[in-house]
Design a protein around this motif. Structure first.
Motif, PDB file in Angstrom:
ATOM      1  N   UNK A  70       0.833  -1.200   0.000  1.00 33.96           N
ATOM      2  CA  UNK A  70       0.000   0.000   0.000  1.00 33.96           C
ATOM      3  C   UNK A  70       0.870   1.253   0.000  1.00 33.96           C
ATOM      4  N   UNK A  71       0.213   2.388  -0.092  1.00 36.62           N
ATOM      5  CA  UNK A  71       0.841   3.670   0.172  1.00 36.62           C
ATOM      6  C   UNK A  71       0.722   4.025   1.651  1.00 36.62           C
ATOM      7  N   UNK A  72       0.911   5.308   1.938  1.00 42.51           N
ATOM      8  CA  UNK A  72       0.881   5.785   3.314  1.00 42.51           C
ATOM      9  C   UNK A  72      -0.556   5.890   3.828  1.00 42.51           C
ATOM     10  N   UNK A  73      -0.683   5.770   5.139  1.00 47.01           N
ATOM     11  CA  UNK A  73      -1.954   6.011   5.812  1.00 47.01           C
ATOM     12  C   UNK A  73      -1.725   7.015   6.934  1.00 47.01           C
ATOM     13  N   UNK A  74      -2.621   7.980   7.052  1.00 47.15           N
ATOM     14  CA  UNK A  74      -2.548   8.966   8.126  1.00 47.15           C
ATOM     15  C   UNK A  74      -2.821   8.291   9.466  1.00 47.15           C
ATOM     16  N   UNK A  75      -2.340   8.884  10.555  1.00 41.97           N
ATOM     17  CA  UNK A  75      -2.604   8.310  11.874  1.00 41.97           C
ATOM     18  C   UNK A  75      -4.100   8.114  12.122  1.00 41.97           C
ATOM     19  N   UNK A  76      -4.452   6.926  12.597  1.00 38.52           N
ATOM     20  CA  UNK A  76      -5.839   6.582  12.905  1.00 38.52           C
ATOM     21  C   UNK A  76      -5.828   5.339  13.774  1.00 38.52           C
TER      22      UNK A  76
END
Length: 201
Positions: free
Chosen positions: A155-161
Motif C-alpha cells: 500500500x501507500x501511506x496512511x494517516x494516523x488513525x
C-alpha cells in the motif's frame, strides 16, 4: 497471589495499548486474546483451541500483549533480519509459540477481502506489505519461511488513525493459508510482522 496476577495483567494491558495489530483477519495472538482473554483459566482451551493453549502455556504475555509484536530499526531489511521460521513471532522470544505449526483457528475469506489494523496509539503507516502462503504450504505441519510466501500487494501511506482498513485481491487459493502482513509504522522505524490464519472458501 490474586493481587499479583491482577497487577501483572494490568501492566501487560497497559503496554499493549501503546501499539496495534491486525484484527481482521485475526492475527494469531489477537485471536487468542479475543477468544480466551476473559476465560484463560478454562481447561477447555487445551482441547478446543490447542494452539492458543500452547501459546499461553509457553508465555501468557503472548496473549495479553497481542499488540506489541514490534521490532525497531529493521530499516526495511525484513528478509535479511528476520530468519525463516521466525516470521510469525517477528523474531521475538516472547512470541516464539506463534511460529509453531498446528491447527490454528482460521477466519474464512474469499478471493477479495480486507485487512483491518487496530492501533490504539494511532501511529499511521508508511506502508503495508501483504503476502499469502503458497498453495501447497501447510500451516498445520510447516513453519513459515520467506520462500513460502507469495507477495500480493504494497500500500501507500496512511494517516494516523486507530483503525485502518484496506482491500486485498487474490486468486487461486483454497483451504488454510497464512496471510502475512508487514506494517511499517510512521512515527519511527518500527515494523510489525503479523500472521493471520485464513480459510479461502
Amino acid at each position: 497471589m490474586l493481587f499479583a496476577v491482577m497487577v501483572g495483567a494490568l501492566s501487560w494491558t497497559g503496554t499493549a495499548q501503546a501499539h496495534g495489530s491486525v484484527v481482521g483477519p485475526a492475527s494469531r495472538a489477537y485471536h487468542c486474546w479475543e477468544e480466551w482473554g476473559d476465560d484463560h483459566m478454562n481447561p477447555a482451551m487445551e482441547q478446543q483451541d490447542p494452539m492458543c493453549w500452547q501459546a499461553y502455556q509457553a508465555n501468557p504475555n503472548t496473549m495479553w500483549n497481542w499488540m506489541s509484536m514490534l521490532q525497531d530499526g529493521l530499516g526495511g531489511q525484513f528478509e535479511a533480519r528476520i530468519p525463516d521460521g521466525k516470521l510469525c513471532s517477528n523474531n521475538l522470544a516472547n512470541f516464539e509459540s506463534l511460529n509453531r505449526p498446528g491447527p490454528w483457528k482460521t477466519t474464512t475469506v474469499g478471493d477479495n477481502f480486507s485487512i483491518h489494523l487496530h492501533d490504539q496509539a494511532s501511529h499511521g503507516a508508511d506502508y503495508f506489505k501483504v503476502y499469502v502462503s503458497k498453495q501447497g504450504f501447510d500451516p498445520k505441519t510447516q513453519s513459515l519461511g520467506w520462500d513460502d510466501l507469495d507477495f500480493i500487494t504494497q500500500t501507500g501511506r496512511f494517516a494516523p488513525a486507530q483503525d485502518i482498513t484496506f482491500p486485498v485481491r487474490t486468486s487461486g487459493y483454497s483451504g488454510h493459508h497464512i496471510v502475512f502482513t508487514i506494517w511499517q509504522a510512521s512515527h519511527l522505524d518500527q515494523a510489525y510482522l503479523i500472521c493471520s490464519d485464513v480459510n479461502f472458501g
